[in-house]
Design an enzyme around this catalytic site. Structure first.
Site, PDB file in Angstrom:
ATOM      1  N   ASN A   4       1.140  -0.755  -0.204  1.00  0.00           N
ATOM      2  CA  ASN A   4       0.322   0.044  -0.232  1.00  0.00           C
ATOM      3  C   ASN A   4       0.729   1.511  -0.387  1.00  0.00           C
ATOM      4  O   ASN A   4       2.001   1.538   0.925  1.00  0.00           O
ATOM      5  CB  ASN A   4      -1.055  -0.124   0.462  1.00  0.00           C
ATOM      6  CG  ASN A   4      -1.635   0.981   1.244  1.00  0.00           C
ATOM      7  OD1 ASN A   4      -1.916   1.743   0.073  1.00  0.00           O
ATOM      8  ND2 ASN A   4      -2.172   1.928   1.894  1.00  0.00           N
ATOM      9  N   TRP A   5       1.010   1.799  -0.888  1.00  0.00           N
ATOM     10  CA  TRP A   5       1.596   3.337  -0.981  1.00  0.00           C
ATOM     11  C   TRP A   5       1.433   4.702  -0.789  1.00  0.00           C
ATOM     12  O   TRP A   5       1.975   5.425  -1.021  1.00  0.00           O
ATOM     13  CB  TRP A   5       2.545   3.476  -2.499  1.00  0.00           C
ATOM     14  CG  TRP A   5       3.420   2.613  -2.942  1.00  0.00           C
ATOM     15  CD1 TRP A   5       3.869   0.872  -2.320  1.00  0.00           C
ATOM     16  CD2 TRP A   5       3.500   2.603  -4.463  1.00  0.00           C
ATOM     17  NE1 TRP A   5       4.379   0.706  -3.426  1.00  0.00           N
ATOM     18  CE2 TRP A   5       4.727   1.470  -4.797  1.00  0.00           C
ATOM     19  CE3 TRP A   5       3.728   2.679  -5.738  1.00  0.00           C
ATOM     20  CZ2 TRP A   5       5.042   0.724  -6.309  1.00  0.00           C
ATOM     21  CZ3 TRP A   5       4.043   2.918  -7.086  1.00  0.00           C
ATOM     22  CH2 TRP A   5       5.182   1.481  -7.289  1.00  0.00           C
ATOM     23  N   HIS A  91      -9.390   1.113   4.999  1.00  0.00           N
ATOM     24  CA  HIS A  91      -7.974   1.117   5.540  1.00  0.00           C
ATOM     25  C   HIS A  91      -7.816   2.222   6.483  1.00  0.00           C
ATOM     26  O   HIS A  91      -9.147   2.948   7.039  1.00  0.00           O
ATOM     27  CB  HIS A  91      -6.706   1.638   4.447  1.00  0.00           C
ATOM     28  CG  HIS A  91      -5.474   1.726   5.098  1.00  0.00           C
ATOM     29  ND1 HIS A  91      -5.044   2.358   5.650  1.00  0.00           N
ATOM     30  CD2 HIS A  91      -4.437   0.746   4.644  1.00  0.00           C
ATOM     31  CE1 HIS A  91      -3.479   1.851   5.687  1.00  0.00           C
ATOM     32  NE2 HIS A  91      -3.177   1.257   5.483  1.00  0.00           N
ATOM     33  N   GLU A  93      -6.680   5.060   7.780  1.00  0.00           N
ATOM     34  CA  GLU A  93      -5.821   5.871   7.630  1.00  0.00           C
ATOM     35  C   GLU A  93      -7.548   7.047   7.003  1.00  0.00           C
ATOM     36  O   GLU A  93      -8.125   7.422   7.287  1.00  0.00           O
ATOM     37  CB  GLU A  93      -5.010   6.017   6.497  1.00  0.00           C
ATOM     38  CG  GLU A  93      -4.243   5.445   7.490  1.00  0.00           C
ATOM     39  CD  GLU A  93      -2.562   5.529   6.790  1.00  0.00           C
ATOM     40  OE1 GLU A  93      -2.700   5.248   5.320  1.00  0.00           O
ATOM     41  OE2 GLU A  93      -1.837   4.827   7.296  1.00  0.00           O
ATOM     42  N   GLY A 169       2.580   2.301  11.057  1.00  0.00           N
ATOM     43  CA  GLY A 169       3.957   3.089  10.142  1.00  0.00           C
ATOM     44  C   GLY A 169       3.972   3.591  11.952  1.00  0.00           C
ATOM     45  O   GLY A 169       4.948   4.415  11.665  1.00  0.00           O
ATOM     46  N   GLY A 228       5.261   1.278   4.647  1.00  0.00           N
ATOM     47  CA  GLY A 228       6.285   1.958   4.447  1.00  0.00           C
ATOM     48  C   GLY A 228       7.364   0.967   3.470  1.00  0.00           C
ATOM     49  O   GLY A 228       8.159   1.689   2.630  1.00  0.00           O
TER      50      GLY A 228
HETATM   51  C1  PEP Z   1      -0.196  -0.340   5.784  1.00  0.00           C
HETATM   52  O1  PEP Z   1      -0.677   0.878   5.435  1.00  0.00           O
HETATM   53  O2  PEP Z   1      -1.545  -1.237   5.501  1.00  0.00           O
HETATM   54  C2  PEP Z   1       0.643   0.001   6.440  1.00  0.00           C
HETATM   55  C3  PEP Z   1       0.722  -2.246   7.145  1.00  0.00           C
HETATM   56  O3  PEP Z   1       1.445   0.181   6.856  1.00  0.00           O
HETATM   57  P1  PEP Z   1       3.154  -0.253   7.607  1.00  0.00           P
HETATM   58  O4  PEP Z   1       3.518  -1.429   7.089  1.00  0.00           O
HETATM   59  O5  PEP Z   1       3.898   1.568   6.955  1.00  0.00           O
HETATM   60  O6  PEP Z   1       2.714  -0.185   8.687  1.00  0.00           O
END
Ligand code: PEP
Length: 249
Positions: A4-5, A91, A93, A169, A228
């Protein structure tokens, strides 16, 4: 193995990433590899990944299938025609910053399936919910109000991503045991509601090359959703190889 960018990379940066990443994962044959870039990068990503083992997905879609007055939104059929095969839904976010509800997660999942996209539906608890012992309650609520409303034949086509919000994150990965416990609980919900736990469940939250092996060693964990560490072709290739029995890296 899904990347997931989020809101990262331009079309040019997408092409540069895939120039390195695609040859690096060419030997991975026994798992799905998916990159979900921002919408504007989809044409570049689809073009670069054509006839490879890397599939492309969107990060969201609108729940209406027909064209309409929804400024700034993208429909499932637009994603599909652009060459996306997958789409991330719900998600954390989006739940936190864009008021995504369990009901909207359900509606978007139905729209994705109607458009012929494979949904990756995210669930997961916040830190305060885990600390107050509410993890299972939250997962059950998200499951019941979203996923459980699908018809059995729709449920059979989705992938679930367990993403504890406190691990996304933050560099604070859930231990393999914590992740496996949540996966077991979600699979139990699936058995209760659909009579089958035969669903792929991904773990997401600070997955890195140095913790992937421990996570994938858990029988309950079928794959990962990576933020990330999916932005760097070497890191994400290492993560993809960790779940592949057909090749070493
Ligand atoms: C995500 O964005 O779904 C995620 C798990 O991010 P990260 O790997 O950066 O924690």
């Amino acid at each position: 193995m899904a990347g997931n960018w989020k809101m990262c990379k331009t079309p040019g940066e997408t092409r540069s990433f895939l120039e390195k990443f695609i040859p690096a994962v060419a030997g991975v044959s026994d798992c799905d590899i998916v990159i979900c870039p921002p919408f504007v990068d989809l044409p570049a990503a689809v073009e670069a990944a054509r006839n490879t083992n890397v599939a492309i997905g969107g990060q969201n879609l609108h729940w209406e299938s027909k064209d309409g007055a929804f400024t700034g939104e993208i429909s499932g059929r637009m994603l599909k025609e652009a060459g996306a095969q997958w789409v991330i839904i719900g998600h954390s976010e989006r739940r936190q910053y864009f008021h995504e509800t369990d009901e909207l997660v359900y509606k978007r999942t139905v729209a994705a399936l109607a458009a012929g996209l494979k949904p990756i539906v995210c669930v997961g608890e916040m830190l305060k919910e885990r600390e107050s012992g509410q993890t299972h309650w939250v997962l059950e609520r998200q499951f019941n109000h979203g996923i459980a409303k699908l018809a059995p034949e729709q449920f059979a086509q989705i992938v679930i991503a367990y993403e504890p919000v406190w691990a996304i994150g933050t560099g604070r990965t859930a231990t393999p045991d914590i992740a496996a416990d949540a996966h077991r609980f979600i699979r139990g919900q699936a058995v209760e509601k659909f009579g089958s736990g035969d669903v792929r469940i991904l773990y997401g939250g600070s997955v890195k090359p140095d913790n992937i092996k421990g996570l994938m060693a858990q029988e309950e964990i079928d794959g990962v959703l990576v933020g990330g560490a999916s932005l760097d072709p070497d890191s994400f290739a290492t993560i993809c190889f960790a779940s592949s029995s057909s090749a070493s890296h």
